[in-house]
Design an enzyme around this catalytic site. Sequence first.
Site, short mmCIF file in Angstrom:
data_model
loop_
_atom_site.label_atom_id
_atom_site.label_comp_id
_atom_site.label_asym_id
_atom_site.label_seq_id
_atom_site.Cartn_x
_atom_site.Cartn_y
_atom_site.Cartn_z
N SER A 108 -56.11 14.95 -10.32
CA SER A 108 -56.96 14.16 -9.43
C SER A 108 -58.28 14.91 -9.21
O SER A 108 -59.01 15.17 -10.17
CB SER A 108 -56.21 13.88 -8.13
N ASP A 244 -51.09 3.82 -11.73
CA ASP A 244 -51.83 4.60 -10.74
C ASP A 244 -52.58 3.63 -9.81
O ASP A 244 -53.44 2.87 -10.26
CB ASP A 244 -52.82 5.53 -11.45
N HIS A 271 -49.93 7.79 -8.94
CA HIS A 271 -50.84 8.93 -8.87
C HIS A 271 -50.09 10.24 -8.68
O HIS A 271 -50.65 11.31 -8.89
CB HIS A 271 -51.82 8.73 -7.71
#
Length: 295
Positions: A108, A244, A271
Amino acid sequence: MDTIDWVGRPVAVPGLGELWSEACGPADGPPVLLVMGAMNPGLFWPPAFVGALVRAGCRVLRYDHRDTGRSFVMPSTAPPYALGDLVGDALRVLDAWALPRVAVVGWSMGGYIAQCLAHERPDRVGHLVLLATSPDHRPYMAATLGRAAPTVGLPGPTPAFLQALQRMAAEPNGAPDDVAVRGWSAFHAGSHPFPADMVRAALASGHQPLAAMRHGLAVDLAPPRTDWLPSLTVPTLVLHGAEDPCLPLPHGQALARLIPGARLTVLDMGHLLPEALAAPAGAQVAAFMGAPQVG
Protein backbone atom coordinates in the site's frame (compact mmCIF):
# COMPACT_ATOMS: atom_id res chain seq x y z
CA MET A 1 4.88 -22.18 12.17
CA ASP A 2 8.32 -22.00 13.79
CA THR A 3 9.06 -19.17 16.20
CA ILE A 4 10.79 -16.24 14.54
CA ASP A 5 13.63 -14.69 16.53
CA TRP A 6 13.88 -10.96 15.93
CA VAL A 7 16.87 -8.77 16.78
CA GLY A 8 15.90 -5.13 17.35
CA ARG A 9 17.83 -1.96 16.58
CA PRO A 10 16.85 1.71 17.04
CA VAL A 11 17.51 3.99 14.08
CA ALA A 12 18.19 7.66 14.73
CA VAL A 13 16.36 10.36 12.81
CA PRO A 14 18.40 13.47 13.65
CA GLY A 15 16.49 16.07 15.61
CA LEU A 16 13.31 13.99 15.83
CA GLY A 17 13.79 10.67 17.59
CA GLU A 18 14.29 7.00 16.84
CA LEU A 19 12.64 4.53 14.51
CA TRP A 20 12.27 0.96 15.71
CA SER A 21 13.64 -1.70 13.37
CA GLU A 22 14.28 -5.43 13.68
CA ALA A 23 15.69 -8.27 11.63
CA CYS A 24 15.37 -12.05 11.51
CA GLY A 25 16.76 -14.89 9.44
CA PRO A 26 20.36 -15.75 8.57
CA ALA A 27 22.68 -12.77 8.75
CA ASP A 28 24.30 -13.72 5.44
CA GLY A 29 21.01 -14.37 3.60
CA PRO A 30 19.68 -12.23 0.75
CA PRO A 31 18.29 -9.14 2.51
CA VAL A 32 14.64 -8.11 2.22
CA LEU A 33 13.25 -4.80 3.50
CA LEU A 34 9.52 -4.88 4.33
CA VAL A 35 7.87 -1.45 4.08
CA MET A 36 4.42 -1.30 5.67
CA GLY A 37 1.45 0.81 4.61
CA ALA A 38 0.02 3.93 6.21
CA MET A 39 -0.87 4.03 9.91
CA ASN A 40 0.49 0.55 10.59
CA PRO A 41 3.53 -0.77 12.49
CA GLY A 42 5.82 -3.40 11.04
CA LEU A 43 4.01 -6.10 13.02
CA PHE A 44 1.25 -5.97 10.40
CA TRP A 45 3.42 -8.16 8.18
CA PRO A 46 1.89 -11.65 8.59
CA PRO A 47 4.19 -14.06 10.45
CA ALA A 48 3.58 -16.72 7.80
CA PHE A 49 4.80 -14.33 5.09
CA VAL A 50 7.96 -13.55 7.06
CA GLY A 51 8.43 -17.23 7.91
CA ALA A 52 8.34 -18.24 4.25
CA LEU A 53 11.08 -15.73 3.48
CA VAL A 54 13.20 -16.96 6.38
CA ARG A 55 12.76 -20.61 5.34
CA ALA A 56 14.01 -19.59 1.91
CA GLY A 57 17.20 -18.31 3.54
CA CYS A 58 16.42 -14.59 3.49
CA ARG A 59 17.46 -11.95 5.99
CA VAL A 60 14.21 -10.08 6.69
CA LEU A 61 14.14 -6.50 7.98
CA ARG A 62 11.04 -4.59 9.07
CA TYR A 63 10.50 -1.31 10.89
CA ASP A 64 7.81 0.92 12.34
CA HIS A 65 7.14 4.13 10.43
CA ARG A 66 7.34 7.36 12.39
CA ASP A 67 4.04 7.88 14.23
CA THR A 68 3.41 4.13 14.51
CA GLY A 69 4.29 1.26 16.81
CA ARG A 70 7.53 1.65 18.74
CA SER A 71 8.90 4.52 16.66
CA PHE A 72 8.81 8.17 17.67
CA VAL A 73 5.61 10.19 17.48
CA MET A 74 5.73 13.68 16.07
CA PRO A 75 4.48 16.48 18.37
CA SER A 76 1.00 17.72 17.54
CA THR A 77 2.45 21.17 16.79
CA ALA A 78 5.06 19.87 14.34
CA PRO A 79 4.74 20.86 10.68
CA PRO A 80 3.62 18.12 8.29
CA TYR A 81 6.22 15.85 6.75
CA ALA A 82 6.35 14.60 3.18
CA LEU A 83 6.42 11.20 1.53
CA GLY A 84 10.06 11.95 0.80
CA ASP A 85 10.73 12.02 4.53
CA LEU A 86 9.32 8.49 4.79
CA VAL A 87 11.56 7.44 1.90
CA GLY A 88 14.47 8.91 3.85
CA ASP A 89 13.45 6.89 6.91
CA ALA A 90 13.66 3.67 4.88
CA LEU A 91 17.17 4.58 3.72
CA ARG A 92 18.21 5.29 7.32
CA VAL A 93 17.03 1.81 8.28
CA LEU A 94 19.15 0.26 5.52
CA ASP A 95 22.17 2.29 6.59
CA ALA A 96 21.71 1.34 10.26
CA TRP A 97 21.86 -2.33 9.29
CA ALA A 98 24.74 -1.77 6.84
CA LEU A 99 22.74 -3.13 3.91
CA PRO A 100 23.92 -1.52 0.66
CA ARG A 101 21.40 -3.27 -1.62
CA VAL A 102 18.18 -5.14 -0.79
CA ALA A 103 14.96 -6.47 -2.19
CA VAL A 104 12.20 -4.05 -1.17
CA VAL A 105 8.65 -5.25 -0.53
CA GLY A 106 6.15 -2.40 -0.20
CA TRP A 107 2.52 -2.77 0.84
CA SER A 108 0.00 0.00 0.00
CA MET A 109 1.69 3.29 1.05
CA GLY A 110 4.80 1.18 1.55
CA GLY A 111 4.56 0.48 -2.17
CA TYR A 112 4.67 4.20 -2.89
CA ILE A 113 7.81 4.44 -0.76
CA ALA A 114 9.30 1.38 -2.49
CA GLN A 115 8.67 2.86 -5.93
CA CYS A 116 10.39 6.10 -4.90
CA LEU A 117 13.35 4.16 -3.50
CA ALA A 118 13.76 2.28 -6.78
CA HIS A 119 13.56 5.56 -8.70
CA GLU A 120 15.74 7.74 -6.50
CA ARG A 121 18.25 5.14 -5.32
CA PRO A 122 18.33 2.30 -7.85
CA ASP A 123 21.73 1.35 -6.46
CA ARG A 124 20.02 0.29 -3.20
CA VAL A 125 17.16 -1.79 -4.70
CA GLY A 126 17.95 -5.16 -6.26
CA HIS A 127 14.35 -6.39 -6.59
CA LEU A 128 11.04 -4.58 -6.17
CA VAL A 129 7.83 -6.23 -4.92
CA LEU A 130 4.67 -4.12 -4.91
CA LEU A 131 1.76 -5.47 -2.86
CA ALA A 132 -1.72 -3.93 -3.02
CA THR A 133 -0.43 -0.56 -4.17
CA SER A 134 -0.68 1.88 -7.06
CA PRO A 135 1.21 4.20 -9.39
CA ASP A 136 -1.28 6.95 -8.56
CA HIS A 137 -2.87 7.47 -5.14
CA ARG A 138 -5.02 10.42 -6.21
CA PRO A 139 -8.29 8.54 -6.91
CA TYR A 140 -8.20 6.96 -3.44
CA MET A 141 -7.27 10.17 -1.64
CA ALA A 142 -9.88 12.22 -3.50
CA ALA A 143 -12.66 9.78 -2.68
CA THR A 144 -11.77 9.39 1.00
CA LEU A 145 -11.35 13.15 1.46
CA GLY A 146 -14.58 14.03 -0.36
CA ARG A 147 -12.96 15.70 -3.36
CA ALA A 148 -13.77 15.32 -7.03
CA ALA A 149 -11.88 12.38 -8.52
CA PRO A 150 -9.08 13.20 -10.98
CA THR A 151 -9.55 12.07 -14.54
CA VAL A 152 -6.59 9.69 -14.68
CA GLY A 153 -8.33 6.52 -15.78
CA LEU A 154 -7.83 4.58 -12.53
CA PRO A 155 -10.88 3.84 -10.38
CA GLY A 156 -11.42 5.06 -6.86
CA PRO A 157 -12.49 2.86 -3.95
CA THR A 158 -15.65 0.79 -4.20
CA PRO A 159 -18.92 2.34 -2.99
CA ALA A 160 -19.18 -0.36 -0.31
CA PHE A 161 -15.76 0.57 1.05
CA LEU A 162 -16.62 4.27 1.21
CA GLN A 163 -19.94 3.49 2.90
CA ALA A 164 -18.13 1.40 5.51
CA LEU A 165 -15.80 4.32 6.28
CA GLN A 166 -18.78 6.65 6.57
CA ARG A 167 -20.49 4.30 9.04
CA MET A 168 -17.30 4.14 11.09
CA ALA A 169 -17.09 7.93 11.23
CA ALA A 170 -20.76 8.23 12.23
CA GLU A 171 -20.59 5.52 14.93
CA PRO A 172 -17.08 5.48 16.44
CA ASN A 173 -18.24 3.54 19.53
CA GLY A 174 -16.36 0.93 21.49
CA ALA A 175 -12.82 0.34 22.69
CA PRO A 176 -10.22 1.95 20.39
CA ASP A 177 -8.78 -1.39 19.26
CA ASP A 178 -12.26 -2.77 18.54
CA VAL A 179 -13.02 0.29 16.45
CA ALA A 180 -9.72 -0.13 14.61
CA VAL A 181 -10.41 -3.80 13.88
CA ARG A 182 -13.85 -2.93 12.51
CA GLY A 183 -12.25 -0.29 10.36
CA TRP A 184 -9.68 -2.70 8.95
CA SER A 185 -12.40 -5.21 8.13
CA ALA A 186 -13.55 -2.77 5.44
CA PHE A 187 -10.25 -3.37 3.62
CA HIS A 188 -10.82 -7.12 3.51
CA ALA A 189 -12.39 -9.01 0.59
CA GLY A 190 -12.07 -12.35 -1.16
CA SER A 191 -13.00 -15.86 -0.07
CA HIS A 192 -10.58 -16.13 2.88
CA PRO A 193 -11.44 -15.13 6.49
CA PHE A 194 -10.65 -11.65 7.75
CA PRO A 195 -7.32 -11.87 9.70
CA ALA A 196 -8.69 -10.30 12.88
CA ASP A 197 -6.11 -11.92 15.17
CA MET A 198 -3.25 -10.57 13.07
CA VAL A 199 -4.74 -7.07 13.16
CA ARG A 200 -5.22 -7.18 16.94
CA ALA A 201 -1.67 -8.43 17.50
CA ALA A 202 -0.26 -5.61 15.40
CA LEU A 203 -2.38 -3.00 17.17
CA ALA A 204 -1.07 -4.27 20.52
CA SER A 205 2.42 -3.09 19.57
CA GLY A 206 1.29 0.51 19.79
CA HIS A 207 -1.36 2.29 17.72
CA GLN A 208 -1.37 6.06 17.22
CA PRO A 209 -4.42 6.65 15.00
CA LEU A 210 -4.43 10.45 15.22
CA ALA A 211 -0.68 10.85 14.84
CA ALA A 212 -0.53 8.41 11.96
CA MET A 213 -3.08 10.44 10.00
CA ARG A 214 0.00 12.44 9.04
CA HIS A 215 0.83 9.58 6.71
CA GLY A 216 -2.32 10.34 4.73
CA LEU A 217 -1.37 14.00 4.48
CA ALA A 218 2.12 13.09 3.27
CA VAL A 219 0.63 10.86 0.56
CA ASP A 220 -1.97 13.43 -0.42
CA LEU A 221 0.68 16.08 -1.03
CA ALA A 222 2.91 13.78 -3.10
CA PRO A 223 2.78 13.68 -6.90
CA PRO A 224 1.85 10.44 -8.70
CA ARG A 225 4.64 8.22 -9.97
CA THR A 226 3.23 7.50 -13.42
CA ASP A 227 5.64 9.77 -15.33
CA TRP A 228 8.85 8.06 -14.24
CA LEU A 229 7.81 4.45 -13.61
CA PRO A 230 8.61 3.49 -17.24
CA SER A 231 12.23 4.44 -16.55
CA LEU A 232 12.67 1.85 -13.78
CA THR A 233 15.08 -0.97 -14.56
CA VAL A 234 14.78 -3.00 -11.33
CA PRO A 235 13.11 -6.45 -11.66
CA THR A 236 9.57 -5.99 -10.35
CA LEU A 237 6.82 -8.29 -9.07
CA VAL A 238 3.31 -6.91 -8.57
CA LEU A 239 0.94 -8.75 -6.20
CA HIS A 240 -2.61 -7.41 -6.17
CA GLY A 241 -5.98 -8.50 -4.85
CA ALA A 242 -8.68 -9.38 -7.34
CA GLU A 243 -11.18 -7.67 -5.02
CA ASP A 244 -9.16 -4.85 -3.49
CA PRO A 245 -11.85 -2.39 -2.33
CA CYS A 246 -9.65 0.70 -1.94
CA LEU A 247 -7.11 0.27 -4.75
CA PRO A 248 -9.04 -1.89 -7.22
CA LEU A 249 -7.24 -4.33 -9.52
CA PRO A 250 -6.66 -1.79 -12.35
CA HIS A 251 -4.12 -0.10 -10.05
CA GLY A 252 -1.99 -3.25 -9.93
CA GLN A 253 -2.47 -3.81 -13.64
CA ALA A 254 -1.30 -0.24 -14.29
CA LEU A 255 1.88 -0.85 -12.29
CA ALA A 256 2.63 -3.99 -14.29
CA ARG A 257 2.01 -2.11 -17.52
CA LEU A 258 4.09 0.96 -16.62
CA ILE A 259 7.18 -0.77 -15.18
CA PRO A 260 9.18 -2.51 -17.92
CA GLY A 261 9.23 -6.28 -17.52
CA ALA A 262 7.10 -6.30 -14.37
CA ARG A 263 5.22 -9.50 -13.53
CA LEU A 264 1.67 -9.43 -12.15
CA THR A 265 0.09 -12.04 -9.89
CA VAL A 266 -3.58 -11.57 -8.99
CA LEU A 267 -4.52 -13.00 -5.59
CA ASP A 268 -7.86 -13.98 -4.02
CA MET A 269 -7.86 -11.09 -1.54
CA GLY A 270 -8.83 -7.50 -0.96
CA HIS A 271 -6.33 -4.99 0.41
CA LEU A 272 -5.21 -7.22 3.31
CA LEU A 273 -3.08 -10.33 2.90
CA PRO A 274 -5.08 -13.19 4.50
CA GLU A 275 -3.38 -15.88 6.54
CA ALA A 276 -4.05 -18.58 3.93
CA LEU A 277 -2.11 -16.65 1.28
CA ALA A 278 0.69 -15.26 3.43
CA ALA A 279 3.11 -18.19 3.22
CA PRO A 280 2.56 -18.83 -0.52
CA ALA A 281 3.05 -15.11 -1.21
CA GLY A 282 6.27 -15.09 0.83
CA ALA A 283 7.54 -18.14 -1.04
CA GLN A 284 6.73 -16.46 -4.35
CA VAL A 285 8.67 -13.36 -3.34
CA ALA A 286 11.67 -15.48 -2.34
CA ALA A 287 11.57 -17.37 -5.62
CA PHE A 288 11.33 -14.09 -7.53
CA MET A 289 14.45 -12.90 -5.75
CA GLY A 290 16.22 -16.12 -6.59
CA ALA A 291 16.79 -16.88 -2.91
CA PRO A 292 18.35 -20.28 -2.21
CA GLN A 293 15.88 -22.65 -0.56
CA VAL A 294 17.04 -23.99 2.82
CA GLY A 295 15.55 -26.42 5.31
